[in-house]
Structures are given as C-alpha cells and as structure tokens.
Design a protein around this motif. Structure first.
Motif, PDB file in Angstrom:
ATOM      1  N   UNK A 118       0.820  -1.202   0.000  1.00 29.14           N
ATOM      2  CA  UNK A 118       0.000   0.000   0.000  1.00 29.14           C
ATOM      3  C   UNK A 118       0.860   1.261   0.000  1.00 29.14           C
ATOM      4  N   UNK A 119       1.939   1.259   0.764  1.00 29.53           N
ATOM      5  CA  UNK A 119       2.851   2.408   0.782  1.00 29.53           C
ATOM      6  C   UNK A 119       3.487   2.578  -0.592  1.00 29.53           C
ATOM      7  N   UNK A 120       3.863   1.498  -1.232  1.00 28.29           N
ATOM      8  CA  UNK A 120       4.450   1.588  -2.575  1.00 28.29           C
ATOM      9  C   UNK A 120       3.452   2.207  -3.551  1.00 28.29           C
ATOM     10  N   UNK A 121       2.189   1.793  -3.475  1.00 35.10           N
ATOM     11  CA  UNK A 121       1.166   2.380  -4.342  1.00 35.10           C
ATOM     12  C   UNK A 121       0.997   3.867  -4.048  1.00 35.10           C
ATOM     13  N   UNK A 122       0.993   4.222  -2.783  1.00 33.00           N
ATOM     14  CA  UNK A 122       0.843   5.631  -2.406  1.00 33.00           C
ATOM     15  C   UNK A 122       2.027   6.458  -2.909  1.00 33.00           C
ATOM     16  N   UNK A 123       3.227   5.901  -2.833  1.00 33.60           N
ATOM     17  CA  UNK A 123       4.412   6.619  -3.334  1.00 33.60           C
ATOM     18  C   UNK A 123       4.363   6.765  -4.849  1.00 33.60           C
ATOM     19  N   UNK A 124       3.881   5.728  -5.542  1.00 33.90           N
ATOM     20  CA  UNK A 124       3.727   5.818  -6.998  1.00 33.90           C
ATOM     21  C   UNK A 124       2.741   6.920  -7.367  1.00 33.90           C
ATOM     22  N   UNK A 125       1.621   6.978  -6.680  1.00 31.88           N
ATOM     23  CA  UNK A 125       0.626   8.003  -6.946  1.00 31.88           C
ATOM     24  C   UNK A 125       1.185   9.386  -6.640  1.00 31.88           C
ATOM     25  N   UNK A 126       1.888   9.510  -5.528  1.00 33.05           N
ATOM     26  CA  UNK A 126       2.489  10.788  -5.158  1.00 33.05           C
ATOM     27  C   UNK A 126       3.462  11.263  -6.231  1.00 33.05           C
ATOM     28  N   UNK A 131       4.240  15.403 -10.802  1.00 33.72           N
ATOM     29  CA  UNK A 131       4.513  15.909 -12.143  1.00 33.72           C
ATOM     30  C   UNK A 131       3.429  16.882 -12.611  1.00 33.72           C
ATOM     31  N   UNK A 132       2.243  16.777 -12.024  1.00 31.79           N
ATOM     32  CA  UNK A 132       1.112  17.594 -12.457  1.00 31.79           C
ATOM     33  C   UNK A 132       0.688  18.626 -11.414  1.00 31.79           C
ATOM     34  N   UNK A 133       1.273  18.589 -10.260  1.00 31.91           N
ATOM     35  CA  UNK A 133       0.894  19.507  -9.194  1.00 31.91           C
ATOM     36  C   UNK A 133       1.519  20.878  -9.436  1.00 31.91           C
ATOM     37  N   UNK A 134       0.795  21.886  -9.060  1.00 34.95           N
ATOM     38  CA  UNK A 134       1.334  23.247  -9.139  1.00 34.95           C
ATOM     39  C   UNK A 134       1.808  23.646  -7.761  1.00 34.95           C
ATOM     40  N   UNK A 135       2.910  24.310  -7.712  1.00 33.84           N
ATOM     41  CA  UNK A 135       3.467  24.734  -6.428  1.00 33.84           C
ATOM     42  C   UNK A 135       3.719  26.243  -6.433  1.00 33.84           C
ATOM     43  N   UNK A 136       2.725  27.000  -6.875  1.00 30.13           N
ATOM     44  CA  UNK A 136       2.876  28.463  -6.915  1.00 30.13           C
ATOM     45  C   UNK A 136       2.833  29.051  -5.564  1.00 30.13           C
TER      46      UNK A 136
END
Length: 136
Positions: A118-126, A131-136
């Motif tokens: 489950x942690x591996x899946x969560x890290x993959x999703x993160x 790559x698509x998150x904005x950090x303005x």
C-alpha cells in the motif's frame, strides 16, 4: 515482562507519563484498564492509577497490534501467551501459548507485506501527481 529487579524498587508512573511514553491517549489507557487488558500495577493513596515499566511494555504490544486488526480478545490472549512464555511454566499451556504467538507472528508479517504494498502504491501516486501539481 517483569519489573522485579533484585535489590531495587519498582518505579511507578502516573497515567499522563504512560500516555506520553506509549503515544496512547489517557482515555484509551483507561479503556484498556476497564476491559482488563492492562490494569495498573498499583493505585496511589488518592486513587490514581500507577503503572510500571512492564505495564508500559504491555501497552506497547497492544498499540502495535491495533493497527494490524487484532481484536481485544486476541490482544488479551497474546499478552497472556507472552506471560506464559516468559515464565517457567511448561506443558500444554506453554505449547498453546507458543502456537498462538507463532500464529500472531505470521499474521503480523502478512500485515506488514500488505502495508508495504500500500505504501508503494501511495508513493507511486504521489510521484505521478507531483509531475502535475502546481506549487505556486
């Protein structure tokens, strides 16, 4: 899980210190007392719960079991089994205790495998979302 040291007194802790050490709430510790999982070793003259290092270790076993889905009865049985294995008792009680501890160990290992996945899946999703998150 014994507190008795030859020639030295057993140190007692109040519930607030135990809560801090175990990262359990005071309410949870009181609940475990009420259901008979971990009773305080003593009470002060004023009626306050007093716990020993052994009591703290028992609470830590419970804290470790809870997120793995063990029931209160299974927690109680594991604590009893560990007490038997730590004693000089032999015979059928000891064999049953050993078998239960072995079963709990296998269940805990399986839970760890599932949690790692489950942690591996969560890290993959993160990583994907980063790559698509904005950090303005």
């Amino acid at each position: 899980m014994t507190d008795r040291l030859e020639g030295s007194a057993v140190r007692h802790m109040q519930i607030g210190e135990v809560a801090e050490r175990t990262e359990l709430s005071i309410k949870t510790i009181r609940h475990y007392d009420e259901v008979g999982l971990v009773r305080p070793s003593e009470r002060s003259a004023g009626g306050f719960r007093l716990y020993t290092e052994t009591d703290v270790q028992r609470l830590l076993v419970i804290r470790r079991m809870k997120p793995l889905g063990f029931t209160l009865d299974e927690m109680r049985q594991l604590l009893d089994s560990l007490d038997i294995l730590d004693s000089s008792r032999s015979g059928e009680d000891r064999e049953e205790a050993q078998a239960f501890v072995t079963d709990c160990h296998a269940r805990a290992e399986e839970s760890c495998r599932k949690l790692r996945r489950q942690v591996a899946y969560a890290e993959e999703l993160t990583a994907l979302l980063a790559d698509h998150a904005t950090t303005d």
